[in-house]
Motif scaffolding. Structure first.
Motif, mmCIF file in Angstrom:
data_model
loop_
_atom_site.group_PDB
_atom_site.id
_atom_site.type_symbol
_atom_site.label_atom_id
_atom_site.label_comp_id
_atom_site.label_asym_id
_atom_site.label_seq_id
_atom_site.Cartn_x
_atom_site.Cartn_y
_atom_site.Cartn_z
ATOM 1 N N GLU A 74 0.911 -1.373 0.048
ATOM 2 C CA GLU A 74 -0.120 0.063 -0.108
ATOM 3 C C GLU A 74 0.941 1.375 0.000
ATOM 4 O OE1 GLU A 74 -3.234 2.207 2.986
ATOM 5 O OE2 GLU A 74 -2.873 -0.031 3.088
ATOM 6 N N GLY A 78 1.238 4.151 -2.983
ATOM 7 C CA GLY A 78 0.740 5.367 -2.565
ATOM 8 C C GLY A 78 1.940 6.534 -2.662
ATOM 9 N N ASP A 258 -5.219 6.319 -2.035
ATOM 10 C CA ASP A 258 -4.740 7.332 -1.418
ATOM 11 C C ASP A 258 -3.918 8.249 -2.138
ATOM 12 O OD1 ASP A 258 -3.913 8.305 1.376
ATOM 13 O OD2 ASP A 258 -2.002 7.540 0.525
ATOM 14 N N ARG A 262 -4.561 12.322 -2.531
ATOM 15 C CA ARG A 262 -3.586 13.389 -2.142
ATOM 16 C C ARG A 262 -3.417 14.318 -3.366
ATOM 17 N NH1 ARG A 262 0.744 11.390 -1.619
ATOM 18 N NH2 ARG A 262 0.490 8.868 -1.428
#
Length: 266
Positions: A74, A78, A258, A262
């Protein structure tokens, strides 16, 4: 308490390692491999130790569990994007942990796992077939026993990491039980006579993860090429592989979401 502390520190270390690699080494956009030659990124991952995370420590790896690898995947996506690279990496880790470490005999483990941990060996799971996907009812690749050998015939498609693989784990029908096909998995080296590696159209959104097809025409394999229990590969290998893949893909997806959030917020 000491054991829990060490586990937590190792967990944090792996996540930090993946974030650092994603931030420092993902500027090069390249295919991982064409014609069996790994790209620079794969080599960097091997030197950083990322390819051995799931390999038992006895064979040169970290011995990490999926609870450690999931948040690292992850964080990797990300921080650096490149979901295709994450896919190739996680498939490599699953193959090493679930298929080889989990099902191979002692000799097979000694021959394969140290090379996988060091990045010298790449193994690709050969399950899906053209026009059939991974539906066991429609898979047609067969392995016929002749004396103390097996002869494989069939085709496989969508082999993740196939273009750079040294070894293919081929699922083939070897009989029937109660009206259901029984599958056996075989370790098939790339140079096996009768095995042909064929290119597939690139999946742009998964670059640089490479995929290919293979054709098996009269591939003679010794009994020692069998991985795990004969006739039980679907239950013993395919299902656990799918579970691990689904779990790690959740990290793959969450990391991508994510990153998108962002970027949108900024």
């Amino acid at each position: 308490m000491q054991v829990q502390r060490e586990k937590k520190e190792n967990h944090t270390r792996l996540i930090t390692q993946s974030i650092r690699f994603a931030g420092e080494d993902l500027s090069v956009h390249e295919d991982l491999g064409r014609c069996g030659t790994p790209g620079k990124i794969w080599g960097k991952m091997a030197r950083r130790g990322l390819l051995g995370w799931s390999i038992p420590a006895a064979f040169g790896g970290e011995g990490a569990g999926f609870s450690d690898i999931l948040p690292a995947v992850e964080a990797f996506v990300g921080s650096g994007g490149r979901p295709g690279l994450a896919l190739s990496w996680m498939v490599h880790l699953i193959v090493g942990k679930v298929l080889i470490a989990g099902a191979a005999n002692g000799k097979q483990k000694k021959e394969i796992l140290p090379g996988m941990a060091a990045g010298r060996w790449t193994a690709s799971i050969a399950l899906s077939e053209p026009g059939a996907g991974s539906d066991p009812k429609r898979l047609r690749t067969t392995a016929v026993k002749k004396g103390r050998a097996y002869v494989l015939h069939g085709e496989k498609a969508w082999l993740t990491n196939g273009p750079l693989a040294d070894l293919f784990i081929v699922f083939a029908v070897t009989g029937e039980r109660g009206g259901r096909k029984g599958f056996t998995a075989f370790l098939v080296p790339r140079e096996t006579p009768g095995l042909t590696v064929r290119e597939m159209p690139a999946l742009g959104y998964l670059r640089p993860s490479p995929h290919c097809e293979i054709r098996l025409r009269g591939c003679d394999l010794p009994e020692t090429a069998v991985l795990g229990r004969r006739g039980r590969a679907w239950e013993d290998l395919s299902k656990p592989f799918r579970v691990a893949e689904d779990v790690l893909l959740s990290g793959f997806i969450l990391g991508g979401l994510d990153r998108e959030l962002r970027q949108a917020a900024s």
